[in-house]
Design a protein around this motif. Structure first.
Motif, short mmCIF file in Angstrom:
data_model
loop_
_atom_site.label_atom_id
_atom_site.label_comp_id
_atom_site.label_asym_id
_atom_site.label_seq_id
_atom_site.Cartn_x
_atom_site.Cartn_y
_atom_site.Cartn_z
N LEU A 1 0.81 4.07 -2.79
CA LEU A 1 0.47 5.43 -2.39
C LEU A 1 1.58 6.41 -2.78
CD1 LEU A 1 -1.95 6.70 -0.92
CD2 LEU A 1 -0.59 6.63 1.18
N TYR B 1 0.83 -1.21 0.00
CA TYR B 1 0.00 0.00 0.00
C TYR B 1 0.86 1.26 0.00
CZ TYR B 1 -3.43 3.46 1.48
OH TYR B 1 -4.22 4.58 1.56
N LEU C 1 -5.33 -6.36 0.58
CA LEU C 1 -5.76 -4.97 0.34
C LEU C 1 -7.12 -4.92 -0.35
CD1 LEU C 1 -2.35 -3.42 -0.80
CD2 LEU C 1 -3.50 -3.12 1.41
N ALA D 1 -4.28 2.77 -5.45
CA ALA D 1 -4.54 2.85 -4.01
C ALA D 1 -5.47 4.01 -3.70
CB ALA D 1 -3.23 3.01 -3.24
N VAL E 1 -7.60 -0.77 -1.97
CA VAL E 1 -7.14 -0.55 -3.34
C VAL E 1 -8.25 -0.94 -4.30
CG1 VAL E 1 -4.71 -1.00 -2.74
CG2 VAL E 1 -6.16 -2.87 -3.53
#
Length: 532
Positions: free
Chosen positions: A452, A448, A490, A510, A496
């Motif tokens: 990001l 993540y 995720l 994300a 996501v």
């Protein structure tokens, strides 16, 4: 006409038997269903914690490193009992095990072992010539097919006594690339069946013979009576990424006693005896560091014979092996020490020292002892009594020497296992639960964060490469990122969004931190409300 009252095959008796059998079948079905469910959950727990079944490559690495590992614990495994107990091993990661200090005993043992090795090598040439001459003489001297069959049977018997049943086949096939490292067994495959398959593989790579057997194997190989083991070569799993420096390497650092003594070798000192002596004393009384590749964590599952009932259940009824132990930083050459059914043996060096001392003492006694009659010498009785007392003391000292050596090895094995045990019994389940949660959390967080930071649509392959490169640049750690599991976590949490692009390929983006925070907060609140 006879009545059915009290008859052996009355309807009431059959009805009772049928009800009892029906209830028993129901209990068996429930137990099998529970065992299957627990097994699948446990295997899923192992996968989430990144534990993998010990592969053929790991066993080949153990076989290769054990060839010149002088500090290995003197144990070998009873493979028949290991197969009966359904022993199976899983590992997670690699590490290094270091030993620092003067290491005087280890250095002196190395020098003595090198001396013995040179002696054996000097004897190998005449033994080899004698073996070749004997083989040629036997072939020329007799044309009888029966005698030749007897010779072939003798060679086959010697080969079976010195090699495991499938050692040659497994090592040769894997060296040629015909075998691939085994993965975790399928969730539907019973663990005891996977264990039976694994034990045969363990036995093929890890030699079951002790030091005397290995010495006999070398002597018979020199004489040409048995074939030599093929050289084991490790295949690279990352050849496609050789140009990328952050990919996990296919080698592990190692510092052996041979590396420590390299400055005192003839090549390093240009055959200068005085320089060799000075370098040897400097190495002998200097602090040194030994380093061996090790398994970061090992988990072994097996059934305890003492806990099993006298009535053995069928294979469909077997549950998960009750014994569960987890170890950390076990040196790769010391892998047999974690097996439940192991036996102690003597190292070749200790065996030679004890056996030579015993033989020399007995020869000295036999040569110096003189037989005299009591009539010619009245004091012969006292001399005989003193001689037999000396013999008894010699036998006692030799027996005590063997016992002390064995007790020292047993203490060393117990100390090693005690210091390296992470968890055992039901505590291992708690350890696996924590390890699984931490592993999934770290994988998801790393993936993540990379998504990001990039702030754009990316594929799974690019995210995996970014994670591996980040771990290498920031922490100098070379890993293989399980990106699919991280993406599953995720996606399940909704952090996501996966977008389909071209057929089977997809891209991932994300969600921003505020949106991810709100999603996690609402999920956490719903869990708390559900519990209350």
């Amino acid at each position: 006409m006879t009545t059915t009252t009290g008859c052996r095959f009355s309807p009431e008796a059959w009805t009772g038997r049928l009800c009892s059998a029906y209830h028993r079948i129901q209990m068996i079905t429930k137990r099998v269903a529970f065992a299957t469910h627990f097994q699948r959950a446990f295997m899923n727990l192992l996968r989430n914690a990144q534990f993998e079944e010990l592969s053929a490559q790991d066993l080949l690495l153990t076989y290769s490193l054990n060839s010149d590992y002088l500090l290995t614990l003197p144990v070998y495994v009873d493979w028949k009992k290991a197969a009966e107990s359904n022993a199976i091993i899983f590992r997670r990661g690699y590490s290094t095990e270091s030993q620092k200090g003067l290491l005087l005993v280890e250095k002196l043992d190395y020098l003595q072992s090198k001396l013995l090795q040179n002696i054996f090598f000097s004897l190998s040439k005449p033994l080899g010539n004698l073996g070749k001459w004997t083989n040629e003489a036997l072939k020329k001297s007799t044309g009888s097919p029966g005698f030749q069959i007897w010779i072939d049977k003798l060679k086959l018997w010697l080969k079976e006594q010195t090699y495991a049943e499938n050692s040659l086949l497994l090592i040769e096939n894997y060296s040629r690339g015909n075998l691939t490292p085994d993965q975790l067994p399928d969730a539907d495959l019973p663990i005891w069946i996977a264990a039976q398959r694994a034990v045969s593989r363990y036995e093929g790579f890890l030699s079951p013979v002790g030091p005397r057997g290995r010495l006999l194997r070398r002597v018979l190989t020199w004489t040409g009576l048995i074939p030599s083991l093929p050289e084991a070569t490790l295949k690279s799993d990352t050849e496609a990424k050789q140009s990328e420096g952050y990919v996990r390497p296919n080698f592990l650092p190692r510092i052996t006693l041979a590396n420590i003594w390299e400055p005192a070798s003839r090549e390093a000192c240009d055959n200068n005896i005085w320089e060799i002596i000075k370098a040897s004393f400097g190495i002998l009384f200097a602090k040194s560091t030994l380093q061996e590749p090790a398994f970061e964590e090992l988990i072994i599952l097996y059934s305890d014979d003492s806990a099993q009932s006298n009535e053995k259940e069928s294979s469909e009824m077997q549950m998960l092996p009750p014994q569960l132990k987890i170890y950390e930083k076990i040196p790769i050459p010391d892998l047999p020490v974690v097996f439940p059914h192991k036996k102690l043996s003597f190292r070749i060096l200790d065996t030679v020292r004890l056996d030579i001392a015993t033989v020399i003492g007995l020869l000295a006694y036999v040569v110096n002892y003189k037989f005299e009659s009591l009539a010619s010498s009245p004091s012969a009785f006292l001399l005989d009594l003193a001689a037999f007392t000396a013999l008894a003391i010699l036998v006692f000292r030799v027996t005590l020497g063997y016992k002390q050596t064995r007790d020292r090895y047993q203490l060393l094995v117990n100390k090693t296992l005690y210091e390296k045990t992470l968890a055992s019994g039901f505590g291992s389940v708690y350890f696996l639960l924590d390890a699984s949660e931490q592993q999934q959390y770290k994988e998801a967080l790393l993936a993540y964060a990379m998504l990001l930071g990039r702030n754009k649509v990316s594929s799974r392959a690019s995210i995996r490469d970014m994670c591996e490169q980040f771990m290498y640049e920031k922490f100098n750690a070379k890993i293989e990122m399980p990106i699919d599991k991280a993406m599953e976590t995720l996606l399940r949490l909704g952090l996501v969004v996966e977008l389909s692009t071209n057929g089977s390929s997809s891209s991932v983006i994300a969600l921003p931190c505020p949106d991810a925070y709100e999603i996690l907060k609402s999920r956490w609140d719903s869990l708390l409300e559900h519990k209350t």
